[in-house]
Design a protein around this motif. Structure first.
Motif, PDB file in Angstrom:
ATOM      1  N   THR A 215      31.878  40.158  28.342  1.00  0.00           N
ATOM      2  CA  THR A 215      31.545  38.750  28.489  1.00  0.00           C
ATOM      3  C   THR A 215      32.280  37.918  27.445  1.00  0.00           C
ATOM      4  O   THR A 215      32.379  38.309  26.283  1.00  0.00           O
ATOM      5  CB  THR A 215      30.026  38.551  28.319  1.00  0.00           C
ATOM      6  OG1 THR A 215      29.349  39.357  29.285  1.00  0.00           O
ATOM      7  CG2 THR A 215      29.618  37.104  28.515  1.00  0.00           C
TER       8      THR A 215
ATOM      9  N   TYR B  88      38.426  39.150  30.584  1.00  0.00           N
ATOM     10  CA  TYR B  88      37.505  40.267  30.766  1.00  0.00           C
ATOM     11  C   TYR B  88      38.164  41.645  30.649  1.00  0.00           C
ATOM     12  O   TYR B  88      37.605  42.533  29.989  1.00  0.00           O
ATOM     13  CB  TYR B  88      36.794  40.140  32.113  1.00  0.00           C
ATOM     14  CG  TYR B  88      35.937  38.902  32.232  1.00  0.00           C
ATOM     15  CD1 TYR B  88      34.871  38.686  31.362  1.00  0.00           C
ATOM     16  CD2 TYR B  88      36.183  37.957  33.216  1.00  0.00           C
ATOM     17  CE1 TYR B  88      34.073  37.544  31.470  1.00  0.00           C
ATOM     18  CE2 TYR B  88      35.397  36.815  33.340  1.00  0.00           C
ATOM     19  CZ  TYR B  88      34.344  36.613  32.468  1.00  0.00           C
ATOM     20  OH  TYR B  88      33.569  35.483  32.578  1.00  0.00           O
TER      21      TYR B  88
ATOM     22  N   ASP C  83      28.083  45.496  35.108  1.00  0.00           N
ATOM     23  CA  ASP C  83      28.971  44.489  35.690  1.00  0.00           C
ATOM     24  C   ASP C  83      30.186  44.405  34.780  1.00  0.00           C
ATOM     25  O   ASP C  83      30.127  43.827  33.706  1.00  0.00           O
ATOM     26  CB  ASP C  83      28.228  43.152  35.765  1.00  0.00           C
ATOM     27  CG  ASP C  83      29.134  41.982  36.120  1.00  0.00           C
ATOM     28  OD1 ASP C  83      30.297  42.213  36.500  1.00  0.00           O
ATOM     29  OD2 ASP C  83      28.665  40.833  36.011  1.00  0.00           O
TER      30      ASP C  83
ATOM     31  N   ASN D 209      32.975  42.812  35.326  1.00  0.00           N
ATOM     32  CA  ASN D 209      33.693  41.538  35.419  1.00  0.00           C
ATOM     33  C   ASN D 209      35.195  41.722  35.632  1.00  0.00           C
ATOM     34  O   ASN D 209      35.994  40.875  35.232  1.00  0.00           O
ATOM     35  CB  ASN D 209      33.447  40.684  34.169  1.00  0.00           C
ATOM     36  CG  ASN D 209      32.233  39.788  34.301  1.00  0.00           C
ATOM     37  OD1 ASN D 209      31.976  39.258  35.383  1.00  0.00           O
ATOM     38  ND2 ASN D 209      31.494  39.625  33.221  1.00  0.00           N
TER      39      ASN D 209
END
Length: 222
Positions: free
Chosen positions: A96, A106, A131, A133
């Motif tokens: 993040t 990312y 996640d 990303n």
């Protein structure tokens, strides 16, 4: 051990209560609020990292499991959170952007975190999930920092992507999506991954529930 990995998109207690009914042993939850903002059943414990109380990366686990955050945890890598349970490393991942790592994209954030943790990823039987990303062809990827390079880096240490290993599909050619941009069913992406260097008993992507999140949940059993 049953692990549920799910970016729940804008935490609410109602969402958490609902997914806890699935009775996983471990939950990896990007976008969950900090422990002071969360009401947990007595049988669960929580570790969390984040820059804002209302949104960070959390790991929840049943309190009868012996779990510890290792001393080598480095909170400067936003956000990768390791937890050791019964000799296995569970690495929650949600690379993040924050004020401290801007303007990195990312894939660079993820790569640098994985490189830092590489000695431990080699040492422990490990599940990396969350996640990421990252997807093939995204803006900001470079020759050095991209999802293909991340796959190759992990494969070099004996890891496989649970989804790609199970289906035989290749990166960027997935037949399903794990994320729908702005809840748009016509804007699908594959962002959520589980990597493992140990056998996985079962792996599945759940159906998209647009009432809960713009992502889909992963369920892993080891």
């Amino acid at each position: 051990m049953k692990i549920l990995s799910y970016n729940i998109n804008r935490f609410t207690q109602e969402k958490l209560d609902k997914i806890l009914l699935l009775n996983a042993d471990v939950y990896i939850l990007p976008e969950v609020a900090c422990p002071t903002q969360v009401q947990l059943p007595e049988e669960y414990r929580m570790e969390w990292m984040g820059d804002y109380d209302f949104k960070g990366l959390g790991i929840l686990w049943k309190s009868d499991l012996e779990a510890v955050v290792p001393q080598w945890f480095n909170p400067s890598h936003k956000y990768f959170l390791p937890l050791i349970i019964k000799g296995k490393l569970i690495m929650a991942a949600w690379p993040t952007r924050t004020n401290s790592n801007a303007p990195a994209d990312y894939p660079q954030i993820a790569t640098e975190a994985l490189q830092y943790y590489a000695p431990y990823l080699k040492e422990y039987p490990t599940i990396i999930s969350g996640d990421m990303n990252c997807y093939k062809g995204q803006a900001g990827e470079t020759k050095q920092f991209n999802i293909q390079a991340i796959f190759e880096f992990l494969e070099g240490m004996g890891y496989v992507s649970a989804y790609h290993h199970q289906t035989g599909e290749t990166i960027g050619n997935e037949s399903v999506a794990t994320y729908y941009h702005r809840f748009n069913g016509k804007a699908p992406f594959f962002l959520d991954y589980t990597f493992s260097n140990i056998p996985i008993q079962s792996y599945m992507l759940c159906e998209w529930n647009k009432e809960t999140s713009d992502h889909v949940a992963q369920i892993i059993e080891i």
